[in-house]
Every structure is written in structure tokens, then in C-alpha cells.
Scaffold this motif. Structure first.
Motif, PDB file in Angstrom:
ATOM      1  N   SER A 153      13.426  -2.717  -0.479  1.00  0.00           N
ATOM      2  CA  SER A 153      12.363  -1.855   0.037  1.00  0.00           C
ATOM      3  C   SER A 153      12.953  -0.818   0.972  1.00  0.00           C
ATOM      4  O   SER A 153      13.937  -1.066   1.671  1.00  0.00           O
ATOM      5  N   THR A 190       5.348  -0.086  -5.831  1.00  0.00           N
ATOM      6  CA  THR A 190       4.467  -0.857  -4.960  1.00  0.00           C
ATOM      7  C   THR A 190       4.577  -0.342  -3.540  1.00  0.00           C
ATOM      8  O   THR A 190       5.685  -0.179  -3.022  1.00  0.00           O
ATOM      9  N   SER A 192       3.191  -1.231   0.372  1.00  0.00           N
ATOM     10  CA  SER A 192       2.549  -2.256   1.180  1.00  0.00           C
ATOM     11  C   SER A 192       2.619  -1.856   2.645  1.00  0.00           C
ATOM     12  O   SER A 192       3.472  -1.065   3.044  1.00  0.00           O
ATOM     13  N   GLN A 194       2.163  -3.255   6.860  1.00  0.00           N
ATOM     14  CA  GLN A 194       1.937  -4.281   7.864  1.00  0.00           C
ATOM     15  C   GLN A 194       1.921  -3.634   9.240  1.00  0.00           C
ATOM     16  O   GLN A 194       2.520  -2.583   9.452  1.00  0.00           O
ATOM     17  N   SER A 204      -0.743  -8.232   7.580  1.00  0.00           N
ATOM     18  CA  SER A 204       0.003  -7.828   6.384  1.00  0.00           C
ATOM     19  C   SER A 204      -0.788  -8.272   5.164  1.00  0.00           C
ATOM     20  O   SER A 204      -1.825  -8.928   5.282  1.00  0.00           O
ATOM     21  N   LYS A 207      -1.643  -4.194  -0.476  1.00  0.00           N
ATOM     22  CA  LYS A 207      -0.685  -3.570  -1.389  1.00  0.00           C
ATOM     23  C   LYS A 207      -1.415  -2.672  -2.373  1.00  0.00           C
ATOM     24  O   LYS A 207      -2.573  -2.918  -2.729  1.00  0.00           O
ATOM     25  N   THR A 209      -0.258  -1.277  -6.125  1.00  0.00           N
ATOM     26  CA  THR A 209       0.744  -1.273  -7.188  1.00  0.00           C
ATOM     27  C   THR A 209       0.186  -0.479  -8.356  1.00  0.00           C
ATOM     28  O   THR A 209      -0.908  -0.759  -8.822  1.00  0.00           O
TER      29      THR A 209
END
Length: 278
Positions: A153, A190, A192, A194, A204, A207, A209
């Protein structure tokens, strides 16, 4: 004059607080679309657009419930009203695998010089994600090729001004868009989010995708652009001082030029019924 500091494992958009005490400020009402929904931008990250009428999908959660975006029921959109302010002292860091600062430096020590440069230079014009203007955007640009599978990531971390926290009940929402050239390739990626208080994760799990951002629209209106838009984040139930957007999967390793626009990080807004076809 903007001064930026760059050190191993840390890319920071540095700004003076200008005497300000607020972590965020109002969002410019001009979002790059005219009242008829027609795009007025120039197709670059300094003159783009992000429709701020509740038409954009994605996922915004409160606790474990999606309160705005495509899975929400009843369907709700989100209108951004405030965002983090560079002028107030907010700044951005680049990380990877959830690591920043010295911890990231230990990971980067395993990589080649070119790979380190690609990561640290992976976000351009970072202050444009902190300027209260949805027509401008920071842009993720660099390929992270040749990393030997060490990174899964790339993380963009928005830090509130030193010593400030955003109370529970505010939003932590990234407004992002993908360029049409990327969508045409159908690259699975993807995103995401948090939130953190210091180094402690607060919330968290949200997401988005997608291999085709056409699924992100909430309205039957069709925007007159091929770009894909998304809002992703939380109506928070805990305070936070940092928020992290993680970008993973195929998007990282392909040399596609501009990959993702980050228009603003929204700290306040309202839920609305999505516009309907006129």
C-alpha cells in the motif's frame, strides 16, 4: 512562499499556521460544475472539478453502518462544507504498509534508490488537497515498480495542525477522483481509510474497491465527464488527529502517469438526498 521538507521516509507539505487556530476551513462553493451539471474544468489537477451536490457515491460510515454512498439505505449523498486547511497548519505525509517516519525509513532501507524516489515523489502538489478548493487536487503520479513485493500500500496521511484534534461527530472523508485514462483500463484498485489519534488507530474498515467507477454514482443524472469520483471515510465516533488514505493493489505497480486525484479531506458536511433526473 511554500517551503517543503523532504527526508527519508517522510514527504511533508509544510505550512505556517499563519496565526490560525482552526484545523479546517470552509470549502469554496465553486466545484468545477455549472448549475446544469456541465463540467467547466481544464482536465488537469490545478483546474479540475469535484461535484459537490450529493451526486457522488463511495462509502461514508458511522460506526459499522454506511450512512452515505452506494450501500446506504435510504440512499444518501454527502456535501462537503469544510476541509483541512494548509493555512491553519495541516500537512501531508507519505507512508507505505501503514508506516511513516522512522519506521518507514527502516522498510525503505531494503529498497533500491529508484524505488525510494518513486515512493517519496508519489504525490504531487500535495497542498492542493488542503486548500478548500474542490477544483484543485493533489495527484498520485509515480509507479512503484521494482519493489519486489515488499510494499502492498501507498498511504497518504493528513495531519491536523500540531496539538489539535477533531472531536467525535465530525467527518473524516477523502474526496477523490480517477482520471479517465485509468478507468478505460479497468484496473482493479482498493482505497481504504482509517483515523488515528497520535499513532493509535481510532476507526477503520471503510473501503472502496472498483475496476470501473461508473458504479460510484448515486444519481440518475449523468455528469458530462468520464472521470470517476468517490467519497470515502467516516462520520466519526471518536476524536482523531490524523487520517490515512491507503491505495493498494494493481494501481501501485503500473506506470500510468496520473493515477488518483485527492481533491480535499472533508471534516464537516451534510447528508442529502441524491439529485434526481430533471
Amino acid at each position: 512562499m511554500i517551503a517543503c521538507a523532504l527526508a527519508l521516509g517522510l514527504l511533508t507539505a509544510c505550512g505556517s499556521d499563519g496565526g490560525g487556530t482552526r484545523a479546517s476551513g470552509g470549502v469554496d462553493g465553486n466545484d468545477g460544475y455549472n448549475p446544469g451539471g456541465e463540467y467547466t474544468g481544464g482536465d488537469n489537477n490545478t483546474d479540475s472539478g469535484f461535484p459537490n451536490t450529493g451526486i457522488v457515491g463511495g462509502a461514508i460510515m458511522e460506526g459499522i453502518k454506511v450512512v452515505a454512498g452506494n450501500p446506504s439505505s435510504p440512499a444518501k449523498g454527502f456535501v462537503c462544507s469544510q476541509s483541512t486547511s494548509f493555512n491553519a497548519g495541516a500537512y501531508i505525509e507519505i507512508g507505505a504498509n501503514g508506516l511513516v517516519g522512522g519506521l518507514l525509513g527502516n522498510l525503505l532501507a531494503l529498497l533500491s534508490g529508484d524505488s525510494v524516489d518513486n515512493l517519496l515523489n508519489g504525490l504531487s502538489d500535495s497542498v492542493l488537497a488542503l486548500d478548500g478548493d474542490l477544483r484543485t487536487a493533489a495527484v498520485v503520479t509515480q509507479a512503484l515498480s521494482g519493489l519486489g513485493g515488499l510494499l502492498n500500500s501507498m498511504d497518504v496521511i493528513v495531519n491536523l495542525p500540531d496539538g489539535q484534534t477533531m472531536p467525535a461527530g465530525h467527518y473524516a472523508v477523502f474526496a477523490v477522483s480517477f482520471p479517465p485514462s485509468l478507468l478505460e483500463l479497468g484496473v482493479l484498485s482498493t482505497l481504504s481509510v482509517q483515523t488515528l489519534l497520535g499513532d493509535v488507530v481510532q476507526e477503520s474498515g471503510v473501503k472502496v474497491t472498483t475496476s470501473s467507477l461508473s458504479l460510484l454514482g448515486l444519481s440518475t443524472n449523468q455528469l458530462s465527464t468520464d472521470a470517476g469520483y468517490a467519497l470515502i471515510g467516516y462520520k466519526t465516533t471518536k476524536p482523531y488527529s490524523r487520517a490515512q488514505l491507503s491505495i493498494s493493489s494493481g494501481l501501485l505497480s503500473l506506470d500510468l502517469g496520473e493515477k488518483l486525484y485527492i481533491h480535499e479531506f472533508c471534516t464537516a458536511g451534510r447528508l442529502v438526498d441524491p439529485p434526481t433526473e430533471s
